[in-house]
Write a protein that holds these residues in place. Sequence first.
Motif, PDB file in Angstrom:
ATOM      1  N   UNK A  18      69.782  72.188 -10.560  1.00 37.29           N
ATOM      2  CA  UNK A  18      70.205  70.992  -9.850  1.00 37.29           C
ATOM      3  C   UNK A  18      68.976  70.135  -9.607  1.00 37.29           C
ATOM      4  N   UNK A  19      69.196  68.847  -9.487  1.00 31.21           N
ATOM      5  CA  UNK A  19      68.114  67.950  -9.089  1.00 31.21           C
ATOM      6  C   UNK A  19      68.530  67.204  -7.833  1.00 31.21           C
ATOM      7  N   UNK A  20      67.771  67.403  -6.781  1.00 31.00           N
ATOM      8  CA  UNK A  20      68.023  66.708  -5.533  1.00 31.00           C
ATOM      9  C   UNK A  20      67.191  65.434  -5.470  1.00 31.00           C
ATOM     10  N   UNK A  21      67.743  64.437  -4.802  1.00 30.80           N
ATOM     11  CA  UNK A  21      67.053  63.161  -4.624  1.00 30.80           C
ATOM     12  C   UNK A  21      66.894  62.858  -3.150  1.00 30.80           C
ATOM     13  N   UNK A  22      65.795  62.216  -2.824  1.00 35.67           N
ATOM     14  CA  UNK A  22      65.513  61.790  -1.461  1.00 35.67           C
ATOM     15  C   UNK A  22      65.088  60.326  -1.549  1.00 35.67           C
ATOM     16  N   UNK A  23      65.849  59.441  -0.938  1.00 37.87           N
ATOM     17  CA  UNK A  23      65.602  58.015  -1.101  1.00 37.87           C
ATOM     18  C   UNK A  23      65.617  57.291   0.235  1.00 37.87           C
TER      19      UNK A  23
END
Length: 125
Positions: A18-23
């Motif tokens: 999985x790839x998590x994003x933080x924006x």
Amino acid sequence: QLQLVASGGGLVQPGGSLRLSCASSRFTLDYYAIGWFRRAPGKEREGVSCISSSNGGPAYADSVKGRFTISRDNAKNTVYLQMNSLKPEDTGVYFCAVHKIRYCSGYDPDDFHSWGQGTQVTVSS
């Protein structure tokens, strides 16, 4: 105050990725050191990874070294956590947060602020 949005969680089988994003839509994340934490059911919040400002050196908890990679895309103002070879023990709610200083120095939650709402990661067959 700066508020982060974490996304990308989901249900994945053991061994998956999985790839998590933080924006953030309002602030330039490259200026800050950003940390990823997780909280498994019934357990304390655990620091997972951190990246210092301006693409400084990353840091990883021993439990994820060699499997997780933290990175930035400054054009998208986003910090990512690529998670490979996932294990059931990686299950939890994952949060990103801003470090009070510009470089990573451990995972004391009191050193972080502007926590995002978290994204659920479930590793199960």
